[in-house]
Design a protein around this motif. Sequence first.
Motif, PDB file in Angstrom:
ATOM      1  N   ASN D  43       0.877  -1.173   0.000  1.00  0.00           N
ATOM      2  CA  ASN D  43       0.000   0.000   0.000  1.00  0.00           C
ATOM      3  C   ASN D  43       0.909   1.216   0.000  1.00  0.00           C
ATOM      4  N   VAL D  45       1.251   5.645  -0.168  1.00  0.00           N
ATOM      5  CA  VAL D  45       0.642   6.976  -0.150  1.00  0.00           C
ATOM      6  C   VAL D  45       1.496   7.900  -1.003  1.00  0.00           C
ATOM      7  N   GLU D  47       1.850  11.858  -2.469  1.00  0.00           N
ATOM      8  CA  GLU D  47       1.429  13.259  -2.318  1.00  0.00           C
ATOM      9  C   GLU D  47       1.667  13.996  -3.628  1.00  0.00           C
ATOM     10  N   VAL D  63      -3.292  14.036  -2.377  1.00  0.00           N
ATOM     11  CA  VAL D  63      -2.927  12.851  -1.594  1.00  0.00           C
ATOM     12  C   VAL D  63      -3.755  11.666  -2.077  1.00  0.00           C
ATOM     13  N   VAL D  64      -3.107  10.534  -2.264  1.00  0.00           N
ATOM     14  CA  VAL D  64      -3.847   9.348  -2.693  1.00  0.00           C
ATOM     15  C   VAL D  64      -3.219   8.088  -2.096  1.00  0.00           C
ATOM     16  N   LEU D  65      -4.083   7.240  -1.567  1.00  0.00           N
ATOM     17  CA  LEU D  65      -3.678   5.943  -1.019  1.00  0.00           C
ATOM     18  C   LEU D  65      -3.941   4.883  -2.082  1.00  0.00           C
ATOM     19  N   LEU D  66      -2.873   4.215  -2.526  1.00  0.00           N
ATOM     20  CA  LEU D  66      -2.992   3.172  -3.548  1.00  0.00           C
ATOM     21  C   LEU D  66      -2.955   1.816  -2.868  1.00  0.00           C
ATOM     22  N   ARG D  67      -3.900   0.981  -3.194  1.00  0.00           N
ATOM     23  CA  ARG D  67      -3.955  -0.364  -2.602  1.00  0.00           C
ATOM     24  C   ARG D  67      -2.877  -1.242  -3.236  1.00  0.00           C
ATOM     25  N   GLY D  68      -2.081  -1.902  -2.377  1.00  0.00           N
ATOM     26  CA  GLY D  68      -0.917  -2.657  -2.844  1.00  0.00           C
ATOM     27  C   GLY D  68      -1.220  -3.694  -3.906  1.00  0.00           C
TER      28      GLY D  68
END
Lengths: 77, 77, 77, 77, 77, 77, 77
Positions: D43, D45, D47, D63-68
Amino acid sequence: MAENNQKRPFDVLNNALNKNVLIKLKGETEVRGELASFDVHMNLVIENGEELKNGELKRKLGVVLLRGDTVVFVSPA
Amino acid sequence: MAENNQKRPFDVLNNALNKNVLIKLKGETEVRGELASFDVHMNLVIENGEELKNGELKRKLGVVLLRGDTVVFVSPA
Amino acid sequence: MAENNQKRPFDVLNNALNKNVLIKLKGETEVRGELASFDVHMNLVIENGEELKNGELKRKLGVVLLRGDTVVFVSPA
Amino acid sequence: MAENNQKRPFDVLNNALNKNVLIKLKGETEVRGELASFDVHMNLVIENGEELKNGELKRKLGVVLLRGDTVVFVSPA
Amino acid sequence: MAENNQKRPFDVLNNALNKNVLIKLKGETEVRGELASFDVHMNLVIENGEELKNGELKRKLGVVLLRGDTVVFVSPA
Amino acid sequence: MAENNQKRPFDVLNNALNKNVLIKLKGETEVRGELASFDVHMNLVIENGEELKNGELKRKLGVVLLRGDTVVFVSPA
Amino acid sequence: MAENNQKRPFDVLNNALNKNVLIKLKGETEVRGELASFDVHMNLVIENGEELKNGELKRKLGVVLLRGDTVVFVSPA
């Protein structure tokens, strides 16, 4: 994890034993027939099974073991 | 892993028991009906279920067990 | 496995609680709304959720539980 | 299982913290931006993130959280 | 489970360290470059990496971390 | 789980060591060559490997490590 | 999880040993032949195997090891 519902999803399979069910699989295949057994992985055995494609009979399968991880849904007739 | 939110995702399912929900599945299938039970795998049982395709009624399913790993989302009506 | 970064990915979700987020799902679906809760599987609950397709509003969902394994990314607004 | 290499794959992520990276995801999406954090599931993050499609800027994400499990590769700029 | 073969699959990766390899990924992407490190998940680090599409150079990547579960095969040059 | 069969699936791989095998992978790729090693994940090493597409030789690979989870079937020549 | 059915899905495989079975795989491939062995992952060995595509014989495979996670269903002839 809280589960305050009395009924459990697999009860549907228990109640459907020896009865007709419709099973939708990943892809475009469906199978219809009598549910003869199942396990915790949702592997299912169907007797007098028929393979359907787009709602039409594709072929008669007789006994067929369906792998649980290809199941989308199971609906008792 | 820290979770400082009080509410938990499965509360949505608890609160939706015996109420109408819309379920989007992988592929193009959706199912609408009353949520009768669920488990930690997000396996769901729907009563008075209807299968939808592109927003149109495809067929009535009655009771249907949906396998959790095909679920995209569940939304109470 | 070494992780010498102080921040952790799920902090993004903690910081986004009760705020607007954009969620891209596998397939072509996106959902926008307020993040109400999440868990370690990245299951997410969105309130005032809207389903988008190709950037256009497809329908209003209200409360919606998104299954973690269909999430591609989550971005706070 | 023998691993007689001194370097480890996740060192690339450690070394890329706070630097620009290009991330290719399953499907046709790519994201570019500064790597802010990661975990053992990959996973990530990002910016000042930008979503790219076919090499063109599709939209700015911040900001974005990418699922692994949607990651194909990560390449430091 | 019996394995009466002396060699093990990961030996190929050990022997290929610091040498050129061709990697085929799920989808239509291939990467070529020097294998710098790997782990038990088959996560791979490639240096002087080049992304190929249909056998043509698509772009130079330099250092790139490839996620193991997207790997189809690895072949030393 | 009962297994009253004496032979086991991986015996096929043991018996095929150093012999020619045909491997069908997910997608449209096939690889042909000598089986040099394998492990419990069905990761396979092929020597003098050739990549086939639609039954035609696409390219010679020499040594190639195939990731087990992309294997559909393995058939000794 | 309650399983009040006496029969179990894998009994179908036990009963089919050394008999003809039809196997549908993910994708459009089917294999027909004698079931020689299986394991708990539903890895299957078929002897005198034939690969079918759209119901037509594509090629004779002889002995073939099918990876369990590509199986959709197994039906004894």
